[in-house]
Design a protein around this motif. Structure first.
Motif, mmCIF file in Angstrom:
data_model
loop_
_atom_site.group_PDB
_atom_site.id
_atom_site.type_symbol
_atom_site.label_atom_id
_atom_site.label_comp_id
_atom_site.label_asym_id
_atom_site.label_seq_id
_atom_site.Cartn_x
_atom_site.Cartn_y
_atom_site.Cartn_z
ATOM 1 N N TYR A 316 0.837 -1.198 0.000
ATOM 2 C CA TYR A 316 0.000 0.000 0.000
ATOM 3 C C TYR A 316 0.880 1.260 0.000
ATOM 4 O O TYR A 316 1.145 1.873 1.032
ATOM 5 C CB TYR A 316 -0.937 -0.013 1.200
ATOM 6 C CG TYR A 316 -1.876 -1.204 1.173
ATOM 7 C CD1 TYR A 316 -3.015 -1.193 0.387
ATOM 8 C CD2 TYR A 316 -1.582 -2.355 1.910
ATOM 9 C CE1 TYR A 316 -3.865 -2.301 0.329
ATOM 10 C CE2 TYR A 316 -2.429 -3.459 1.870
ATOM 11 C CZ TYR A 316 -3.560 -3.423 1.072
ATOM 12 O OH TYR A 316 -4.392 -4.517 1.011
ATOM 13 N N GLU A 320 -6.393 4.398 0.470
ATOM 14 C CA GLU A 320 -7.402 5.163 1.183
ATOM 15 C C GLU A 320 -8.049 4.272 2.230
ATOM 16 O O GLU A 320 -8.018 3.037 2.133
ATOM 17 C CB GLU A 320 -8.486 5.683 0.227
ATOM 18 C CG GLU A 320 -7.999 6.692 -0.775
ATOM 19 C CD GLU A 320 -9.111 7.131 -1.713
ATOM 20 O OE1 GLU A 320 -10.237 6.573 -1.609
ATOM 21 O OE2 GLU A 320 -8.870 8.015 -2.544
ATOM 22 N N ASN A 321 -8.642 4.898 3.214
ATOM 23 C CA ASN A 321 -9.391 4.143 4.204
ATOM 24 C C ASN A 321 -10.706 3.678 3.577
ATOM 25 O O ASN A 321 -11.466 4.468 3.023
ATOM 26 C CB ASN A 321 -9.679 5.018 5.426
ATOM 27 C CG ASN A 321 -10.584 4.324 6.422
ATOM 28 O OD1 ASN A 321 -11.797 4.483 6.356
ATOM 29 N ND2 ASN A 321 -9.995 3.564 7.329
ATOM 30 N N LYS A 322 -10.966 2.375 3.650
ATOM 31 C CA LYS A 322 -12.148 1.794 3.022
ATOM 32 C C LYS A 322 -13.204 1.326 4.027
ATOM 33 O O LYS A 322 -14.254 0.813 3.631
ATOM 34 C CB LYS A 322 -11.736 0.598 2.160
ATOM 35 C CG LYS A 322 -10.799 0.954 1.009
ATOM 36 C CD LYS A 322 -11.455 1.909 0.015
ATOM 37 C CE LYS A 322 -10.532 2.187 -1.161
ATOM 38 N NZ LYS A 322 -11.160 3.094 -2.158
ATOM 39 N N CYS A 336 -8.197 8.483 8.683
ATOM 40 C CA CYS A 336 -7.580 9.353 7.680
ATOM 41 C C CYS A 336 -8.521 9.425 6.483
ATOM 42 O O CYS A 336 -8.781 8.413 5.820
ATOM 43 C CB CYS A 336 -6.224 8.791 7.258
ATOM 44 S SG CYS A 336 -5.413 9.753 5.953
ATOM 45 N N LYS A 337 -9.032 10.623 6.186
ATOM 46 C CA LYS A 337 -9.978 10.797 5.091
ATOM 47 C C LYS A 337 -9.301 11.215 3.790
ATOM 48 O O LYS A 337 -9.969 11.398 2.773
ATOM 49 C CB LYS A 337 -11.021 11.851 5.475
ATOM 50 C CG LYS A 337 -11.889 11.435 6.653
ATOM 51 C CD LYS A 337 -12.618 10.132 6.382
ATOM 52 C CE LYS A 337 -13.527 9.749 7.545
ATOM 53 N NZ LYS A 337 -14.211 8.456 7.312
ATOM 54 N N GLY A 338 -7.993 11.355 3.842
ATOM 55 C CA GLY A 338 -7.260 11.692 2.627
ATOM 56 C C GLY A 338 -6.514 10.489 2.099
ATOM 57 O O GLY A 338 -7.001 9.358 2.149
ATOM 58 N N ARG A 339 -5.311 10.708 1.614
ATOM 59 C CA ARG A 339 -4.497 9.609 1.074
ATOM 60 C C ARG A 339 -3.657 8.974 2.175
ATOM 61 O O ARG A 339 -3.149 9.666 3.066
ATOM 62 C CB ARG A 339 -3.589 10.128 -0.039
ATOM 63 C CG ARG A 339 -4.342 10.599 -1.269
ATOM 64 C CD ARG A 339 -3.388 10.855 -2.426
ATOM 65 N NE ARG A 339 -2.435 11.933 -2.142
ATOM 66 C CZ ARG A 339 -1.444 12.296 -2.975
ATOM 67 N NH1 ARG A 339 -1.280 11.644 -4.119
ATOM 68 N NH2 ARG A 339 -0.639 13.281 -2.657
ATOM 69 N N CYS A 406 -0.385 9.652 6.717
ATOM 70 C CA CYS A 406 -1.697 10.158 6.313
ATOM 71 C C CYS A 406 -1.554 11.570 5.775
ATOM 72 O O CYS A 406 -1.053 12.466 6.469
ATOM 73 C CB CYS A 406 -2.662 10.151 7.499
ATOM 74 S SG CYS A 406 -4.230 10.994 7.159
ATOM 75 N N GLU A 408 -3.963 14.170 5.107
ATOM 76 C CA GLU A 408 -5.371 14.375 5.428
ATOM 77 C C GLU A 408 -6.099 15.130 4.319
ATOM 78 O O GLU A 408 -5.498 15.914 3.567
ATOM 79 C CB GLU A 408 -5.494 15.139 6.757
ATOM 80 C CG GLU A 408 -6.895 15.204 7.332
ATOM 81 C CD GLU A 408 -7.479 13.822 7.572
ATOM 82 O OE1 GLU A 408 -8.214 13.338 6.680
ATOM 83 O OE2 GLU A 408 -7.198 13.221 8.626
ATOM 84 N N ASP A 409 -7.385 14.876 4.231
ATOM 85 C CA ASP A 409 -8.246 15.560 3.267
ATOM 86 C C ASP A 409 -8.179 17.073 3.494
ATOM 87 O O ASP A 409 -8.235 17.542 4.640
ATOM 88 C CB ASP A 409 -9.682 15.055 3.443
ATOM 89 C CG ASP A 409 -10.651 15.708 2.464
ATOM 90 O OD1 ASP A 409 -10.209 16.093 1.374
ATOM 91 O OD2 ASP A 409 -11.830 15.835 2.812
#
Length: 671
Positions: A316, A320-322, A336-339, A406, A408-409
């Motif tokens: 990985y 992304e968080n799935k 983590c809502k980003g990459r 992370c 973040e978004d």
């Protein structure tokens, strides 16, 4: 002792209004020329010597005496005006404190210089007092004072001025060594912390000393010339030759002082930045880029849409968080809502200390694995400690916890990694120039901010205030555009150029900005031509100065690498400037072992860089890095003060209207 302490400050009394003093000194020079011309033109009435003890009409004697005293009063008022405008500073006291008790050559000579300057000032004060009380004074009082001002005695005024000059231009250099300017440069090194605190460059320090000494010379020369005139009125002699010699010696001293100052100024550094404060305080001395790249624990089962554990952590590289499998550790932390980038496997099982607050910029205070390996400082936990274990699935696949980064978004309110591209300008249309610079954070956006002052004649600057940010915005605002109004730091675009920029000759700094060159955040300054004599700007001829060096050039920029960077506030040693012009660096995460990669480094130094409280003229600025190996350091601004060395010159007073039969006119040197 009070007088001595007072004049410790006199050596650098111009530290906060140095250029204003130069301007006032020039006013004294102008006034001195006017007075001298008046004296020459009226000497037929005032200047004829006579025997004051007999056969003279007393009213005529008094009129002639008062004519000279009135002119002394004019000069005194001008000098008094200059001294009233001087803010006391700790410049000399700083140097004396640093050397106190060491018996160094610099300390001894600073003490000697301040003592001599205090004597000149005390004599000048006495002269002012006599002028005020002239109606009540006996002739013998003024006569004795005038005799002291021109006496050959060791403690008299001429000897004091000679000793002042000997400290600046030693008569026997091989015996006495460096002059005072040279000793100051030798003592005040590149990273002198007191210069940071005082906010003076080496160049300004020398220039202020030169101005103060020149003012003392003007005082002494005025007292000596008017003394010759008074003694002539009192019938003690003609003194034409003596006045001429006084003028010649004054010219020689002034020329040699100017030459010594120019030599020192050519060697003195003009750049200035801030050093480490006594206490680092977020929001006061520094700010942080947040949630750019941050250490993050995630199980591989939540890194793919299938919810499988068929791969390993290294698979990985970008994910992304799935989801959150069976509400395990993922349910106890903010996802983590980003990459999610560059995952790696460390160990299967661990203890994790998380902050109490969900809004803390750190995700973890520390992580401790079963083997004893620790990421961060695991002495205590002020938050919540959680046991986190990887597991086997169907006894075939190992669902490992990975340590990742992370990004973040950008829509997350905790993300603070935006830089404004809006220009920061002085009001040059109203003849204002940049007098200081700093990095500030408004909301989630970092801005360049400048202070401004009004430019006057011969480089004088009247301090103003910090210019309000031209545009305060949030990246979510609909009226702003990424790449035009602001830049977002990302994994691919997190480089910032480190440059030190200076205006061309005949220009001063009137603005600064960031702009993008490729993937690099780039610094530029605005330079505006000006007339040194009048102080008028020519804003229509302004230009932006930059160092547009890129990776594609013949000699590309060199990268300043951060090696195992810890957060800079943990450093127990001062952090010096370790960057040079034409470099770049990348924002990155703090070291994994030292800090669990929880912070973005470098931190942003937000201390203002404003020489002499906004009363100094600047010719340039830069973006630098302060740090040492093992520390993330600070990204900071610096300034470059104006080069006054070309304006330090001594010109002999005009010979026009000067005759051997007249007393020498009083015309202070033009510097």
């Amino acid at each position: 002792m009070i007088v001595r302490v007072r004049y410790l400050f006199a050596l650098l009394a111009l530290a906060h209004v140095s250029i204003a003093l130069v301007d006032d000194v020039l006013d004294i020079i102008k006034l001195g020329k006017e007075i001298s011309e008046d004296i020459i033109n009226s000497w037929d009435i005032v200047g004829k010597p006579f025997n004051a003890s007999g056969g003279v009409e007393l009213p005529l004697f008094r009129r002639r005496e008062k004519a000279v005293l009135r002119r002394i009063a004019q000069i005194s008022r001008s000098i008094e005006k200059v001294e009233a405008s001087i803010e006391r500073t700790s410049g000399v006291l700083m140097l004396l404190t640093k050397n106190n008790g060491k018996g160094s050559r610099l300390e001894l000579r600073l003490h000697e210089m301040t003592d001599l300057l205090s004597r000149v000032s005390a004599a000048d004060a006495k002269m002012r007092e006599y002028v005020t009380l002239q109606r009540d004074l006996e002739k013998i009082t003024l006569e004795n004072f005038a005799m002291w001002c021109v006496s050959h005695d060791a403690g008299a005024l001429p000897s004091i001025l000679d000793r002042v000059h000997a400290l600046i231009a030693p008569p026997h250099k091989h015996l006495l060594g460096r002059n005072l300017f040279g000793l100051v440069l030798e003592d005040v090194g590149d990273e002198h912390p007191d210069l940071c605190e005082l906010q003076m460059s080496q160049h300004q320090l020398i220039y202020d000393m030169y101005n103060t000494i020149s003012l003392a010379e003007i005082k002494g020369y005025a007292m000596m010339q008017f003394s010759w005139m008074l003694l002539r009125i009192y019938g003690k002699g003609n003194f034409t030759q003596e006045a001429s010699l006084t003028r010649q010696r004054y010219g020689q001293r002034t020329n040699q002082t100017a030459a010594a100052a120019r030599a020192a100024l050519s060697l003195a550094k003009r750049d200035l930045h801030r050093c480490d404060p006594e206490v680092h305080k977020e929001g006061v001395t520094y700010e942080m880029v947040k949630r750019l790249l941050q250490g993050y624990i995630e199980n591989e089962v939540d890194l793919n849409s299938d919810g499988t554990c068929r791969e390993n952590c290294a698979y990985y590289t970008v994910a992304e968080n799935k989801g959150c499998f069976k509400d395990q550790f993922c349910s106890k932390q903010k996802a983590c809502k980003g990459r999610i980038i560059d995952c790696t496997f460390v160990e299967s099982d661990m203890w994790v200390c998380q902050p109490n607050s969900w809004y803390d910029h750190r995700r973890y205070q520390w992580i401790k694995y079963e083997s004893g390996r620790t990421l961060g400082h695991a002495d205590t936990c002020s938050g919540i400690t959680t046991k986190v274990d990887s597991w086997w699935r169907w006894n075939l696949l190992h669902c490992s916890y990975c340590f990742c980064l992370c990004e973040e978004d950008v829509h997350d309110n905790g993300t603070q990694r935006f830089f404004s591209l809006v220009e920061a300008l002085a009001d040059f249309d109203r003849n204002k120039v940049v007098t200081g610079i700093r990095l500030v954070k408004h909301g989630r956006v970092f801005h360049l901010q400048v202070s401004e002052g009004t430019l006057g004649e011969r480089g004088s600057v009247t301090p103003g205030s910090w210019v309000e940010l031209k545009s305060k915005f949030d990246p979510e605002d609909y009226e702003v555009t990424e790449g035009v109004d602001f830049h977002t730091l990302t994994y691919e675009k997190r480089a910032i150029d480190l440059d030190e920029l200076e205006s061309p000759s005949g220009h001063v700094m009137t603005g600064a900005r960031f702009r993008m060159i490729g993937a690099h955040l780039h610094f530029e300054i605005r330079a505006t031509p000006f007339n040194y004599t009048t102080g008028r700007l020519s804003p229509e001829r302004s230009l932006w100065i930059s160092n547009d060096n890129t990776d594609g050039t013949f000699s590309p920029r060199k990268k300043l690498d951060l090696t195992s960077p810890d957060i800079p506030t943990r450093s127990n040693v001062p952090l010096p400037v370790d960057s040079i012009h034409d470099q770049y660096m990348e924002f990155t995460h703090s070291d994994m072992s030292k800090d669990a990669a929880q912070n973005t480094v470098p931190y942003i130094d937000i201390q203002p860089v404003q020489p002499l409280k906004g009363a100094a003229l600047l010719s340039g600025a830069g973006i630098i890095h302060r740090g040492i190996p093992g520390s993330g350091g600070f990204l900071a601004a610096k300034v470059i003060t104006y080069d006054f060395s070309h304006h330090v010159q001594a010109e002999m007073p005009s010979e026009e209207n000067y005759h051997e039969d007249d007393t020498t006119d009083f015309v202070p040197m033009v510097n």
